[in-house]
Design an enzyme around this catalytic site. Structure first.
Site, PDB file in Angstrom:
ATOM      1  N   HIS A 114       4.988  -1.107  -0.346  1.00 47.67           N
ATOM      2  CA  HIS A 114       3.304  -1.825  -0.371  1.00 47.67           C
ATOM      3  C   HIS A 114       4.154  -3.636  -0.924  1.00 47.67           C
ATOM      4  CE1 HIS A 114       1.220  -2.301  -3.618  1.00 47.67           C
ATOM      5  NE2 HIS A 114       1.809  -1.053  -4.392  1.00 47.67           N
ATOM      6  N   GLU A 161      -2.613  -1.186   0.276  1.00 42.81           N
ATOM      7  CA  GLU A 161      -1.737   0.039  -0.528  1.00 42.81           C
ATOM      8  C   GLU A 161      -3.336   0.448  -1.302  1.00 42.81           C
ATOM      9  OE1 GLU A 161      -0.477   2.830  -3.808  1.00 42.81           O
ATOM     10  OE2 GLU A 161      -0.917   0.870  -3.870  1.00 42.81           O
TER      11      GLU A 161
END
Length: 394
Positions: A114, A161
């Site tokens: 991420h 995330e």
């Protein structure tokens, strides 16, 4: 306490230890029992049990901003806390890159990291993002030399995330059916480097593959030995951890779809986690001064991906899986030894898995030995495909 729209019922406001200690010292009340005392040292008077005479929660919503005011009164003191947050709907963007497989384009090896961060995010997640870009660059160089992977490689850069694994989870949910039937494995790197010492976690059928990759890469902090040698010598805990939590983007792949997964990184806990001090200066000075650890993570990540993408037979080891299950079952048996719980069916199932793993390994050997001129035949390719499909469905 009533819900305030999308706000949680229990407000959370991080404060410093210095402020927390001042508040705790002024609360008064009886000292709590030993097993209620916190692990944080320095509070000589001990943690107290406090009876609040009143608690109030006020939520003010204006201009898409929520202002949360919490007040509580004890016999000695009155405290008020304010927390202001912004409520809005935002668009997130996952970035997906694909290298199509030459022979099995409908089988996917996925690599993911991420890119959103709480603040500067030099460790979490930018060290992992740098490693992902490094792996992508190495694949590009291989392509220039004529290489094409046997299976499709998918490079995933997730958004949101830190808001609850939103980017990866939404993508997995949207592509659930395809991933359930076509995904070979998901390889995750969240924060690639937070200090010294290599660590890995995986589902058990990937254990051997991770170990063999670590044996091929030199330790960035001691070039006289491999990462594996340092890894084994530095740990007293199990060599490879398990991915039972939901701390990073592997969660949806494992828990929603059951895709074999792994996670790699250097360094455990670090003092600037999710803070404004997680920046390039900290990384250059403390986390990875020569940036060699980051390169090492990229090397292991890429090696594992290449073997999963290129090997004729998927390098899964279900004997390792059976051994891990047996170890866990032995622990469970010890836990319930004083209770009337029959674990014999569980041990029989594990034994059946072990026998099936031995059988498929034998079949793999037989197919390999028979290939010769048959390697170009449709019959041989179908045998390989069928065996790999069984490995994926296990």
């Amino acid at each position: 306490m009533e819900s305030g729209g999308d706000l949680p019922l229990i407000p959370s406001l991080p404060i410093s230890w210095a402020d927390g200690e001042t508040i705790m010292r002024s609360l008064g009340g009886d000292v709590a029992e030993d097993d209620w005392q916190g692990s944080q040292g320095g509070l000589s008077t001990g943690w107290a049990l406090v009876q609040a005479s009143s608690i109030s929660l006020t939520i003010i919503e204006r201009l898409q901003r929520a202002v949360l005011v919490v007040s509580f009164v004890t016999c000695d003191s009155t405290f008020s806390f304010g927390l202001q947050g912004e409520q809005k709907i935002a668009t997130i963007e996952n970035v997906i890159g694909v290298i199509e497989g030459a022979e099995e384009p409908d089988r996917y090896v996925l690599l993911g990291n991420h890119r959103d961060a709480w603040t500067f995010g030099a460790v979490d997640p930018n060290s992992g993002t740098a490693a992902l870009l490094e792996v992508a660059e190495r694949f590009r160089k291989l392509q220039k030399k004529g290489w094409k992977p046997r299976r499709t490689i998918v490079l995933c850069n997730w958004d949101a995330e830190e808001y609850g694994l939103v980017g990866s989870t939404e993508w997995v949910e949207e592509n659930r059916e395809i991933l359930a039937s076509r995904a070979v494995a998901y390889l995750n790197v969240d924060r690639a480097v937070a200090g010294a010492g290599f660590h890995a976690a995986s589902t058990p059928q990937l254990d051997q593959l991770v170990v063999e990759a670590a044996q091929q890469v030199l330790d960035p902090d001691n070039s006289s030995q491999s990462i594996y040698d340092s890894w084994v010598g530095a740990t007293s805990s199990p060599l490879i951890d398990r991915l039972g939590d939901g701390r990073s983007d592997y969660a949806a792949f494992i828990q929603h779809v059951g895709v074999p997964s792994a996670n790699f990184y250097f360094g455990l806990e670090y003092p600037v986690y999710h803070s404004m001090y997680d920046d390039y200066v900290w990384m250059e000075k403390f986390g990875d001064p020569m940036f060699r650890r980051n390169v090492a993570v990229a090397s292991i990540w890429g090696l594992v991906a290449l073997r999963l993408a290129d090997e004729e037979f998927l390098p899964f080891n279900y004997l390792s899986y059976a051994a891990e299950l047996e170890k866990s079952a032995d622990g469970l048996q010890h836990e319930v030894s004083s209770k009337e719980v029959d674990l014999l069916p569980l041990f029989r199932s594990i034994k059946a898995l072990q026998e099936a793993a031995e059988k498929i390994d034998t079949q793999k050997t037989v197919i390999r030995e028979s290939r010769g001129w048959m390697i170009v035949s449709k019959e041989y390719k179908m045998k390989v495909r069928e065996l790999n499909d069984r490995l994926m469905m296990a």
